[in-house]
Design an enzyme around this catalytic site. Structure first.
Site, short mmCIF file in Angstrom:
data_model
loop_
_atom_site.label_atom_id
_atom_site.label_comp_id
_atom_site.label_asym_id
_atom_site.label_seq_id
_atom_site.Cartn_x
_atom_site.Cartn_y
_atom_site.Cartn_z
N ASP A 247 27.94 42.45 42.29
CA ASP A 247 29.48 43.31 43.30
C ASP A 247 29.65 45.11 42.82
O ASP A 247 29.83 45.26 44.33
CB ASP A 247 30.00 42.26 42.96
CG ASP A 247 29.91 40.80 43.07
OD1 ASP A 247 29.17 40.89 43.05
OD2 ASP A 247 30.82 40.26 42.83
N ALA B 61 35.17 45.39 44.90
CA ALA B 61 36.22 46.21 45.65
C ALA B 61 37.26 46.51 45.23
O ALA B 61 37.12 48.30 44.83
CB ALA B 61 35.78 45.70 47.11
N VAL C 251 40.90 37.07 48.98
CA VAL C 251 40.64 37.68 47.18
C VAL C 251 40.11 35.70 47.51
O VAL C 251 40.16 34.41 47.88
CB VAL C 251 41.65 36.85 46.89
CG1 VAL C 251 41.74 36.97 45.40
CG2 VAL C 251 42.31 38.44 47.14
N LEU D 50 33.27 37.34 48.27
CA LEU D 50 33.06 38.30 48.90
C LEU D 50 33.31 39.47 48.71
O LEU D 50 33.18 40.91 48.04
CB LEU D 50 33.92 38.59 50.00
CG LEU D 50 33.75 37.80 51.55
CD1 LEU D 50 34.85 37.60 52.11
CD2 LEU D 50 32.08 37.49 51.59
N GLY D 51 33.19 39.38 46.72
CA GLY D 51 33.38 40.67 46.04
C GLY D 51 35.01 41.23 45.48
O GLY D 51 35.01 42.59 45.95
N SER D 52 35.55 40.22 46.04
CA SER D 52 36.76 41.31 46.39
C SER D 52 37.72 42.03 45.30
O SER D 52 37.82 43.37 44.85
CB SER D 52 38.16 39.99 47.03
OG SER D 52 38.38 39.20 45.78
N SER D 53 36.82 41.44 43.80
CA SER D 53 37.24 42.30 42.59
C SER D 53 37.29 43.30 42.34
O SER D 53 37.23 43.93 42.19
CB SER D 53 36.83 40.90 41.64
OG SER D 53 38.07 40.03 41.71
N ALA E 281 36.87 34.66 47.70
CA ALA E 281 36.31 34.00 48.97
C ALA E 281 35.07 34.36 48.75
O ALA E 281 34.12 34.07 49.40
CB ALA E 281 36.63 34.94 49.99
#
Length: 335
Positions: free
Chosen positions: A162, A121, A112, A116-119, A114
């Site tokens: 994203d 995903a 989270v 990398l589009g965690s939200s 970072a």
């Protein structure tokens, strides 16, 4: 109607064009094979219940009812994910015109905060799982649009890159709100996480200040970045063999990192990871996302393990991965 659905959605990296995209230039993003998994099932309480076992932060359990939020535990950044999940579930329930108790359980390989589009995903995987649970037929494009809506609800602003990459997968060329899918190229990459994250808002504002103070210096950098993205697109869609594509893309990555460094968005730690990766045999390496921390990635055909080791020695967290052709995936359905 299924009683349980497991869905997953991938992380993303900006391959080329971060920051210059804010000024109307193109960018290329891709899905990578680090995934967030969401299990959805009905519950009898009539509430939305979210269990976050592993969002690269300690777990928590939260229940929402009409007017109350019940926190059973509360740990830092994991809480940020909850708004995305809640809005995702509510949008699907609204679309299906149903009000029912839904429990979702989240596990994730994506750190989270970072870049990398965690939200996105977790929003996309939640929409995919809950819509399947409710027998609501949605295309990946429709799910991407709902994911974008979730981001707007939570963040107030979003390009939509994203959730679109996470839902659809592969390579995406983005320019001024328009998306174009590019042919798939298998890129063996290593992502290196610095362990800290910069504020996208602050970094974008810093570049804006520099642009306004020294337009004659900053405009040519942004212009070069835009041309570089179009050059990368040419390479991706070309008939060149794999090795030649890798060499050209690696060279463009190195140039792009230099331009981002000139804008002032790299950090000592990011540059250490970038140069460690190149020294260990990566063809190209650059920061990805806003900078100021977060992640870099390296193109390392045949050298992924060596590059991962070098990133670790340099103080980063390496993640060996590849470009994901698939976006949202329904992993399991139990009737």
């Amino acid at each position: 109607m299924p009683r349980l659905v497991l869905a997953s959605a991938p992380a993303k990296i900006i391959l080329f064009g971060e920051h210059s995209v804010v000024y109307g230039k193109p960018a290329i993003a891709s899905a990578i094979d680090l995934r967030t998994y969401v299990r959805a099932e009905f519950n009898d309480s009539g509430n939305i219940k979210i269990e976050a076992h592993d969002i690269k932060t300690p777990g928590l359990i939260v229940s929402f009812s009409e007017d109350k939020i019940y926190f059973e535990t509360d740990y830092g950044k994991a809480a940020e994910v909850l708004s995305y999940v809640r809005h995702a579930i509510e949008l699907v329930l609204e679309e299906a015109d149903k009000r029912t108790g839904v429990s979702v359980s989240i596990t994730s390989q994506i750190p989270v905060g970072a870049g990398l589009g965690s939200s996105a995903a977790v929003a996309v995987a939640t929409i995919g799982a809950v819509s399947k649970l409710l027998d609501l037929e949605l295309s990946k494009e429709e799910i991407a649009k709902m994911g974008h809506k979730v981001e707007l609800l939570v963040q107030g602003a979003s390009s939509g890159i994203d959730p679109t990459v996470s839902a659809i997968g592969g390579f995406l060329y983005y320019k001024q709100g328009e998306f174009e899918h590019l042919p798939f190229v298998e890129l063996p990459i290593v992502v290196g996480y610095t362990g800290s994250s910069g504020s996208t808002k602050e970094l974008v504002a810093m570049v804006r200040r520099r642009y306004e103070e020294m337009p004659e210096l900053i405009e040519p950098i942004l212009e070069s970045m835009g041309k570089l993205v179009d050059k990368a697109k040419e390479v991706i869609i070309s008939k060149l063999d794999e090795e030649e594509k890798f060499l050209k893309l690696g060279e463009l990555m190195n140039i792009n990192h230099g331009l981002l460094d000139a804008l002032g968005v790299s950090t000592k730690k990011l540059s250490e990871l970038v140069y460690a990766a190149r020294t260990a045999g990566a063809i190209g390496a650059k920061l990805t996302g806003a900078g100021g921390g977060g992640c870099m990635y390296a193109l390392a055909p045949g050298k992924q393990r060596e590059v991962a080791t070098a990133i670790k020695i340099a103080g980063g967290t390496p993640m060996i991965t590849r470009i994901s052709k698939e976006g949202l995936r329904i992993e399991e359905v139990r009737e």
